[in-house]
Enzyme design. Sequence first.
Site, mmCIF file in Angstrom:
data_model
loop_
_atom_site.group_PDB
_atom_site.id
_atom_site.type_symbol
_atom_site.label_atom_id
_atom_site.label_comp_id
_atom_site.label_asym_id
_atom_site.label_seq_id
_atom_site.Cartn_x
_atom_site.Cartn_y
_atom_site.Cartn_z
ATOM 1 N N ARG A 225 -2.820 -2.277 -3.594
ATOM 2 C CA ARG A 225 -3.809 -1.244 -2.962
ATOM 3 C C ARG A 225 -3.798 -0.152 -4.129
ATOM 4 N NH1 ARG A 225 -6.134 1.208 2.594
ATOM 5 N NH2 ARG A 225 -8.180 1.920 1.643
ATOM 6 N N GLU B 287 -8.435 -5.980 4.665
ATOM 7 C CA GLU B 287 -8.216 -5.457 3.049
ATOM 8 C C GLU B 287 -7.127 -6.274 2.423
ATOM 9 O OE1 GLU B 287 -8.523 -1.624 5.139
ATOM 10 O OE2 GLU B 287 -9.376 -0.846 3.050
ATOM 11 N N ASN C 123 0.923 -1.108 0.103
ATOM 12 C CA ASN C 123 0.009 0.021 0.079
ATOM 13 C C ASN C 123 0.747 1.181 -0.006
ATOM 14 O OD1 ASN C 123 -1.838 1.959 0.450
ATOM 15 N ND2 ASN C 123 -2.822 1.120 2.401
ATOM 16 N N HIS D 56 -12.781 2.683 0.482
ATOM 17 C CA HIS D 56 -12.915 1.717 1.345
ATOM 18 C C HIS D 56 -13.314 0.436 0.715
ATOM 19 C CE1 HIS D 56 -12.936 4.831 4.813
ATOM 20 N NE2 HIS D 56 -11.841 4.353 4.629
ATOM 21 N N ARG E 4 -11.824 15.063 8.659
ATOM 22 C CA ARG E 4 -12.636 15.520 7.478
ATOM 23 C C ARG E 4 -14.190 15.718 7.779
ATOM 24 N NH1 ARG E 4 -11.315 10.436 4.298
ATOM 25 N NH2 ARG E 4 -9.115 10.690 3.779
#
Length: 397
Positions: free
Chosen positions: A91, A383, A7, A180, A239
């Site tokens: 990823r 993941e 990743n 996601h 956020r």
Amino acid sequence: MKILVINAGSSSLKYQLMDPDTGDVFAKGLCERIGIDGRLTHKVPATGKKVEKDLPMPTHSEAIEAVLGILVDPENGVVASVDEIDAVGHRVLHGGSKFTASCLIDDACKQAIRDCIPLGPLHNPANLMGIEACQTVMPGKPQVAVFDTAFHMTMPPKAYRYAIPDEYYDNDSIRRYGFHGTSHRYIAQRVAELMGRSDLRVINCHLGNGSSLCAIKDGQCQDTSMGLGPLAGVPMGTRAGDVDTTVVQYIMNTYNKSIDEVFTLLNKKSGVYALSGGLSSDFRDLEAGAKDGNEKCKLALEKFSYEVKKYVGAYAAALGGLDVLVFTAGVGENGPATRAAVCDGLEFLGVKLDPEKNAQRGKEMIISAPDSKVTVWVIPTNEELVIAQDTKALSQQ
Ligand code: ADP
């Protein structure tokens, strides 16, 4: 079989060497400060060993070399040679509408990832650097790209189109993509395994530093709370989540700020961090603050669970009912108070928590009462396992 899962970010690179069949993790770690100086943290779960090293990493290639170096290191490594690594899975943030599934990396796939850079300007270039670094350091090794957006490509147009003039969709592909996706896909698959059937209406609440919800029917995404970018949906660590765009115009005009400045504010200085008065974006700190009577922390937590609850209600309506509600990621897996607050008031949908079960953390478990119409699960997301499994499947074709 051993798959290296990568990743890559702009100045960091996370890795896991894992078995795609058992999910066993042989080693995992993180390269940080790539392009600045370079630091490697490497862990071997089986022995609990942890190594931290300063190593020069001017580019991602040196970072990958450092990862391979420590994986084969006689003292701290877990393989005798790089030949033992069968394939590499990456990823990748944005696959646009081009990718509905993972792909074996070739020149066309790399070009398609490049074409999506306008949609993922921060992440896609970094993901490509990770891919190219692996191609340089391990030429000929099969590599696979797994996209964060791919799972969401089953959304119907009514969910993914924005009500703005056609030309922006036709010319610029502006639409809801969602993120996601690899986590939501893992949960969709795991729920089907755990429930013994896939014809289910599922809402997955991925609540971490970044948060998104996904409405899933018969294993397929119907809607998701993030949009063209990851700023949409529920409030997050830093956020803002959904805000009326008039807020953007107002702040720009009143404070003479550029659009980039306002976006930095909405991405990095908002969310529960802002509502807590800048105390923290970490839910553990917010819970401690609320316990001590800090009203701002209380509001931050209330706002978060209220907005998650509203999305659950909306998605239950979109799905025409609800069979399974799932909590996953950092807060979803470890935050009983947040889970209870989200579920409080959802009794009308058939959600009834068992407080004792819900008090537990960090493991796969049902937290609803036996007579709850909706089965509520906590499922730790994985993941990396999805990436490793896709990488195995595609590299063997
Ligand atoms: P990311 O989006 O960075 O992958 P994670 O899924 O790892 O985030 O979630 C990180 C968040 O999980 C932290 O910011 C923290 O708020 C929350 N978290 C972790 N452990 C706990 C805990 N024991 N109780 C409440 N929240 C927790």
